[in-house]
Design an enzyme around this catalytic site. Sequence first.
Site, short mmCIF file in Angstrom:
data_model
loop_
_atom_site.label_atom_id
_atom_site.label_comp_id
_atom_site.label_asym_id
_atom_site.label_seq_id
_atom_site.Cartn_x
_atom_site.Cartn_y
_atom_site.Cartn_z
N LYS A 23 0.85 -1.20 0.00
CA LYS A 23 0.00 0.00 0.00
C LYS A 23 0.88 1.25 0.00
CE LYS A 23 -3.22 2.64 2.99
NZ LYS A 23 -4.05 2.66 4.21
N LYS B 196 -9.80 13.12 8.35
CA LYS B 196 -9.34 12.69 9.67
C LYS B 196 -9.24 13.89 10.61
CE LYS B 196 -6.39 8.81 8.21
NZ LYS B 196 -7.07 7.77 8.97
N ASP C 180 -2.34 10.23 3.83
CA ASP C 180 -3.75 9.87 4.01
C ASP C 180 -4.44 10.91 4.89
OD1 ASP C 180 -6.21 8.71 4.26
OD2 ASP C 180 -5.54 6.99 5.48
N ARG D 226 -7.77 -0.26 1.02
CA ARG D 226 -8.36 -1.44 0.36
C ARG D 226 -8.77 -1.13 -1.07
NH1 ARG D 226 -12.79 -1.65 5.06
NH2 ARG D 226 -11.03 -0.64 6.12
N1 BES Z 1 -4.18 4.50 7.00
C1 BES Z 1 -5.35 4.30 7.78
C2 BES Z 1 -5.14 3.27 8.88
C3 BES Z 1 -4.37 3.73 10.07
C4 BES Z 1 -4.94 4.56 11.01
C5 BES Z 1 -3.10 3.26 10.29
C6 BES Z 1 -4.24 4.93 12.13
C7 BES Z 1 -2.40 3.63 11.42
C8 BES Z 1 -2.96 4.47 12.34
C9 BES Z 1 -6.49 3.82 6.90
O1 BES Z 1 -6.49 4.30 5.61
C10 BES Z 1 -7.73 4.25 7.55
O2 BES Z 1 -7.95 5.41 7.62
N2 BES Z 1 -8.54 3.30 8.00
C11 BES Z 1 -9.75 3.59 8.68
C12 BES Z 1 -10.79 2.62 8.19
C13 BES Z 1 -12.18 2.96 8.64
C14 BES Z 1 -12.66 4.22 7.96
C15 BES Z 1 -13.08 1.81 8.30
C16 BES Z 1 -9.51 3.44 10.17
O3 BES Z 1 -8.79 2.52 10.56
O4 BES Z 1 -10.02 4.25 10.92
ZN ZN Z 2 -4.71 4.83 4.83
MN MN Z 3 -7.51 6.18 5.47
#
Ligand code: BES
Ligand code: ZN
Ligand code: MN
Length: 507
Positions: free
Chosen positions: A251, A263, A256, A337
């Site tokens: 990935k 976020k 992000d 994903r």
């Molecule tokens: N890159 C993040 C996952 C992440 C978050 C890694 C915090 C390390 C620390 C990913 O793209 C993400 O934002 N995932 C979301 C998914 C949710 C919206 C279903 C998450 O984990 O909050």
């Molecule tokens: Zn991410």
């Molecule tokens: Mn994300």
Amino acid sequence: MDFELKPLNLSGAASEKCDAIVLLVSDTFKPGKDALSSLAAHAVKEKHLETKAGKLLQAYRSSGIAATRVVLAGAGDGSGKKVHQAVVAAIASLRTSKARRLMICLPADAGDDAVRAAVAATAEASYVYVMTKSKPEGRELQMVTIAVADPKLHQDAFEAAKGAANGIEFAREVANLPPNIATPTRLGQEAKGLAKAYGFQCEVMGPKEIAKIGMGSFLSVAKGSEEPARFIVMQYQGAAASEAPLVLVGKGITFDSGGISIKPSADMDEMKFDMGGAASVLGAFRAIGEIQPALNIVGLIPTCENMPDGRAVKPGDIVTSLSGQTIEILNTDAEGRLILCDALTYAERFKPSAVIDIATLTGACVVALGGVRSGLFATDDKLAQGLQAAGETALDPCWRMPLDEEYGDALKSNFADMGNVGGRAGGAITAAKFLQRYATKFPWAHLDIAGTAWKSGAAKGSTGRPVGLLVQYILDLAAAAPVAPAGAVKKAAKKAAKKAATKAKAR
Ligand code: BES
Ligand code: ZN
Ligand code: MN
């Protein structure tokens, strides 16, 4: 920094001219008649040094010892894990010493595990990020000698450990870069650079080519960014072309923000590490280039930014993935994903023996496993066991998580074949279930490295994980390969390795 493996007993080490000696003192330490032995024996006897891993005692200009400093380091039972702990602690204690030449004396009965751990721990603990500092400081260490009773016994483990350490360092350097430098374009350039140095194939595609392939899911994530997306394809051939390759997918979200499902601001800078999976694939390829295993390996990196914008993908948008399956994007922050699913479908064309994707995929995985073990999901038990074992050997461990069918129910959508999120419950698993729908044509494993790819707080920075695990898995796979590489392939590989080694030195 360079490593060498040397035969040496402690009396030889005592007369070795270097800035510092790290003497590992295990529970079964047997002193000889030399100055180093007597220093350690006294320290243990008088209880100034415990042999528990992590315990230290430093000496300065000791009589009969040529090195300026000696660090006596408890090494417990002398296992890889304890040696790793001991060496990390010892190197940390030397941080301000500006030592250039270091010797690490392993316990007399040290095995391959201890040699591997000493190399890995030294590289890990002495790494300093300098790329964007105006005064690059702290990178004094130049030569590290690992002293063992009989180097011949450990030569292979030593060479592999060096390759892995360089791969880990490469991943850390790339992942630590700020997101305005480590763009998708830059990741493409890094891949090209590796391919050139080590003689493997590399193609970097831009938005037009990605669209032409039909990666509608991947491209939807890139829509909100000014930075053009890249799809990186690296192909290393270490065996006959007829051998099915192992495919690694990383990935590569270089930042992000969450997109329209933005976020919170706190710690958002850490989302530059959201390309940790991509960095680990690049790092693994650096190690593969050095080690030249007798396998075919493909690396795939979908990479882009996830940004909010007038043109960005919105919650409710429906996209068509390369597989033909449609996806309702309910949360633009579940973007990993969306880029990985198209890369997984793309992997089918290589008719792989197995596909492993590596991704900082879910905050839920951090909640589940913290920063100690990466999450492992797999549709194939042998693949899972191989990765678990490699993680233990490399001290880069993972933990298998479930993929029961019922977890997939959360992805139901009224408007598309699936939604891109489930609920909060079992978030790491529903993410894996999403990916599994695109990994039906080959044995597949998914490593969720959200908790292990980087550290926060004062030690903020990339860990280079899981390059160690991946390289060990590849080494184990190559060692177990039933067919030797075709003579011509092997010769070409040797030539490439030699060329690469010369180039790497010149860097
Ligand atoms: N890159 C993040 C996952 C992440 C978050 C890694 C915090 C390390 C620390 C990913 O793209 C993400 O934002 N995932 C979301 C998914 C949710 C919206 C279903 C998450 O984990 O909050
Ligand atoms: Zn991410
Ligand atoms: Mn994300």
